[in-house]
Scaffold this motif. Structure first.
Motif, PDB file in Angstrom:
ATOM      1  N   ASP A 202      75.744  63.083-136.621  1.00 48.44           N
ATOM      2  CA  ASP A 202      77.176  63.203-136.328  1.00 48.44           C
ATOM      3  C   ASP A 202      77.670  64.643-136.296  1.00 48.44           C
ATOM      4  OD1 ASP A 202      77.138  60.432-136.360  1.00 48.44           O
ATOM      5  OD2 ASP A 202      78.045  60.255-138.343  1.00 48.44           O
TER       6      ASP A 202
ATOM      7  N   GLU B 194      74.073  70.255-129.037  1.00 41.06           N
ATOM      8  CA  GLU B 194      74.328  69.859-127.651  1.00 41.06           C
ATOM      9  C   GLU B 194      75.406  70.754-127.022  1.00 41.06           C
ATOM     10  OE1 GLU B 194      75.610  65.899-125.084  1.00 41.06           O
ATOM     11  OE2 GLU B 194      75.204  65.711-127.228  1.00 41.06           O
ATOM     12  N   LYS B 195      76.468  70.987-127.755  1.00 40.41           N
ATOM     13  CA  LYS B 195      77.552  71.840-127.263  1.00 40.41           C
ATOM     14  C   LYS B 195      77.026  73.246-126.980  1.00 40.41           C
ATOM     15  CE  LYS B 195      82.327  72.812-128.078  1.00 40.41           C
ATOM     16  NZ  LYS B 195      83.522  72.383-128.721  1.00 40.41           N
TER      17      LYS B 195
ATOM     18  N   ASN C 297      67.034  64.012-128.868  1.00 42.07           N
ATOM     19  CA  ASN C 297      67.505  62.631-128.986  1.00 42.07           C
ATOM     20  C   ASN C 297      66.355  61.651-129.219  1.00 42.07           C
ATOM     21  OD1 ASN C 297      70.248  63.246-128.771  1.00 42.07           O
ATOM     22  ND2 ASN C 297      70.154  63.263-126.552  1.00 42.07           N
TER      23      ASN C 297
ATOM     24  N   PRO D  54      75.461  67.031-132.241  1.00 45.78           N
ATOM     25  CA  PRO D  54      76.533  67.349-131.285  1.00 45.78           C
ATOM     26  C   PRO D  54      76.814  68.855-131.173  1.00 45.78           C
ATOM     27  CG  PRO D  54      77.167  65.475-132.614  1.00 45.78           C
ATOM     28  CD  PRO D  54      75.912  66.042-133.229  1.00 45.78           C
ATOM     29  N   ARG D  55      76.700  69.579-132.263  1.00 44.96           N
ATOM     30  CA  ARG D  55      76.894  71.029-132.217  1.00 44.96           C
ATOM     31  C   ARG D  55      75.783  71.680-131.388  1.00 44.96           C
ATOM     32  NH1 ARG D  55      78.764  71.970-138.542  1.00 44.96           N
ATOM     33  NH2 ARG D  55      80.765  70.905-138.259  1.00 44.96           N
TER      34      ARG D  55
END
Length: 174
Positions: free
Chosen positions: A24, A31-32, A101, A28-29
């Motif tokens: 979570d 990915e950004k 992933n 995501p960080r």
């Protein structure tokens, strides 16, 4: 000795926290960050003593596979650690994220199968002997550490706020 109910609650909370920190927050960080970089920026090494962002992502995948998937999950450890740092294969951001992933999907399977009696069991990983608890703490810390490095690279190259805490009142007192 812990009672069975407490042991199960502890294990459930532990896996919840690992998911929160890895899946979570950190993924995501990462990915950004990868989406903000060009292919050349992903694979740029500023000097001989620094790693590229791409190599750090490969390193994170290798570490998670070795420590959680093999160390806790019992998969065969096929890690080639040195290759994570020397690879010049220049995967795209999408390809790197696909690898991340895939690893995290395997982590999820290991976490789903973690039983209270597994948490304090000693396992051999690299040159260490660690409990599953120690392994999970190590991986969360290690992953976060390198995502922080990658974030710094993006901020340095792009002069931007990553917005990780947008919409949150971090000045709020408990």
């Amino acid at each position: 000795m812990m009672n069975d109910n407490f042991a199960q609650q502890f294990t459930d909370q532990l896996t919840t926290e690992v998911r929160k920190r890895l899946l979570d927050e950190s993924v995501p960080r990462l990915e950004k960050c990868l989406h903000d970089l060009t292919l050349a920026e992903i694979w740029h090494r500023p000097n001989a003593h620094s790693n590229s962002v791409g190599n750090l992502v490969l390193h994170l995948c290798g570490n998670v596979r070795q420590w959680i998937i093999a160390g806790i999950g019992g998969a065969v450890d096929q890690r080639e650690r040195e290759g994570e740092f020397t690879s010049d294969e220049q995967f795209t951001a999408a390809e790197l994220l696909q690898q991340v992933n895939a690893v995290m999907a395997e982590v999820e399977l290991v976490l789903q199968q973690l039983r209270p009696q597994d948490v304090l069991q000693i396992r051999a990983v690299q040159c260490y002997e660690e409990t599953a608890l120690g392994i999970l703490i190590h991986v969360v810390e290690h992953f976060s550490y390198h995502v922080g490095q990658i974030t710094y690279v993006v901020k340095l190259q792009k002069d931007k706020d990553m917005g990780y805490y947008a919409g949150l009142d971090l000045g709020q007192k408990g």
